[in-house]
Design a protein around this motif. Structure first.
Motif, PDB file in Angstrom:
ATOM      1  N   ASP A   1       5.972  -4.898   3.824  1.00  0.00           N
ATOM      2  CA  ASP A   1       5.746  -3.497   3.468  1.00  0.00           C
ATOM      3  C   ASP A   1       4.859  -2.870   4.543  1.00  0.00           C
ATOM      4  O   ASP A   1       3.757  -3.362   4.806  1.00  0.00           O
TER       5      ASP A   1
ATOM      6  N   GLU B   1      12.987   4.301  -0.986  1.00  0.00           N
ATOM      7  CA  GLU B   1      13.406   2.968  -0.589  1.00  0.00           C
ATOM      8  C   GLU B   1      12.962   2.700   0.850  1.00  0.00           C
ATOM      9  O   GLU B   1      13.000   3.597   1.681  1.00  0.00           O
TER      10      GLU B   1
ATOM     11  N   ARG C   1       9.009 -10.013   1.840  1.00  0.00           N
ATOM     12  CA  ARG C   1      10.246 -10.617   1.334  1.00  0.00           C
ATOM     13  C   ARG C   1      10.765 -11.549   2.423  1.00  0.00           C
ATOM     14  O   ARG C   1      10.949 -11.139   3.564  1.00  0.00           O
TER      15      ARG C   1
ATOM     16  N   LYS D   1      13.209  -1.422  -2.748  1.00  0.00           N
ATOM     17  CA  LYS D   1      12.019  -0.716  -3.235  1.00  0.00           C
ATOM     18  C   LYS D   1      10.950  -1.781  -3.409  1.00  0.00           C
ATOM     19  O   LYS D   1      11.182  -2.809  -4.036  1.00  0.00           O
ATOM     20  N   TRP D   2       9.768  -1.523  -2.843  1.00  0.00           N
ATOM     21  CA  TRP D   2       8.692  -2.499  -2.920  1.00  0.00           C
ATOM     22  C   TRP D   2       8.164  -2.627  -4.345  1.00  0.00           C
ATOM     23  O   TRP D   2       7.679  -3.680  -4.732  1.00  0.00           O
ATOM     24  N   SER D   3       8.253  -1.561  -5.133  1.00  0.00           N
ATOM     25  CA  SER D   3       7.862  -1.626  -6.538  1.00  0.00           C
ATOM     26  C   SER D   3       8.843  -0.789  -7.339  1.00  0.00           C
ATOM     27  O   SER D   3       9.516   0.095  -6.798  1.00  0.00           O
ATOM     28  N   ARG D   4       8.926  -1.060  -8.637  1.00  0.00           N
ATOM     29  CA  ARG D   4       9.885  -0.350  -9.490  1.00  0.00           C
ATOM     30  C   ARG D   4       9.674   1.153  -9.494  1.00  0.00           C
ATOM     31  O   ARG D   4      10.607   1.921  -9.588  1.00  0.00           O
ATOM     32  N   ASP D   5       8.398   1.552  -9.428  1.00  0.00           N
ATOM     33  CA  ASP D   5       8.104   2.980  -9.522  1.00  0.00           C
ATOM     34  C   ASP D   5       8.030   3.677  -8.157  1.00  0.00           C
ATOM     35  O   ASP D   5       7.663   4.836  -8.072  1.00  0.00           O
ATOM     36  N   ALA D   6       8.393   2.960  -7.108  1.00  0.00           N
ATOM     37  CA  ALA D   6       8.369   3.575  -5.768  1.00  0.00           C
ATOM     38  C   ALA D   6       9.378   4.720  -5.714  1.00  0.00           C
ATOM     39  O   ALA D   6      10.495   4.605  -6.216  1.00  0.00           O
TER      40      ALA D   6
ATOM     41  N   GLY E   1       1.501  -1.954   3.005  1.00  0.00           N
ATOM     42  CA  GLY E   1       0.825  -2.905   2.117  1.00  0.00           C
ATOM     43  C   GLY E   1       0.991  -4.330   2.599  1.00  0.00           C
ATOM     44  O   GLY E   1       1.290  -4.573   3.765  1.00  0.00           O
TER      45      GLY E   1
ATOM     46  N   ASP F   1       2.918  -6.731   0.649  1.00  0.00           N
ATOM     47  CA  ASP F   1       4.097  -7.380   0.078  1.00  0.00           C
ATOM     48  C   ASP F   1       5.043  -7.828   1.176  1.00  0.00           C
ATOM     49  O   ASP F   1       5.220  -7.141   2.182  1.00  0.00           O
TER      50      ASP F   1
END
Length: 166
Positions: A34, A74, A41, A66-71, A37, A39
């Protein structure tokens, strides 16, 4: 999200090798981080043959997440071949890093590459080996046309930020 372009460069010790390349339709296995941040993968496979539509945009990318669900946005990555920049590694490049592909990135940075198979290796004799696996960083064979041993040793790689020359 800020757009950045990274090049993947390689260097290796070559014995009786004219060039090493990857076909334009090759996939790349990467670890991405990220941009904003910590994070990560691992094992992300990016293929120029696969395109994903980006949500909230008319654009596409070869990889998106998406790094988080609420991001809201993309992160994405697309492969590029930059004329005059990305090319095959040749015998004349001894000891130098050569950019073989570029990645246009938004919201993520490539931080590691896992070489796989798919490399094309050419010898000065005209012999060509296809789908060569360089995952171990080395490869050796015998060139029947020239009667010489051929090898790729100590494959190294790095990512560099690409900035076009003005």
């Amino acid at each position: 999200m800020l757009l950045q372009v990274f090049t993947l460069s390689i260097k290796a010790d070559l014995e009786n090798i004219e060039s090493i390349s990857l076909p334009e339709d090759s996939s790349y296995t990467l670890t991405v981080k990220d941009s904003a941040g910590d994070d990560q993968r691992e094992g992300v496979v990016v293929s120029p043959l696969e395109e994903q539509e980006l949500s909230g945009s008319r654009g596409t990318a070869h990889f998106a997440l998406k790094w988080s669900r609420d991001a809201r946005h993309e992160a994405s990555l697309s492969l590029q071949h930059i004329k005059g920049v990305t090319r095959a590694l040749t015998a004349a490049d001894a000891g130098k890093f050569v950019p073989i592909v570029a990645f246009e990135c938004r919201g993520l940075d490539p931080i590691a590459w896992q070489p796989q198979d798919g490399f094309v290796i050419r010898a000065p004799s005209g012999m060509v080996w296809e789908d060569v696996d360089l995952s171990s960083g080395e490869w050796a064979e015998y060139d029947e046309k020239s009667g010489e041993a051929v090898s790729v040793m100590e494959l190294e790689w790095r990512f560099d930020t690409y900035r076009p020359k003005k």
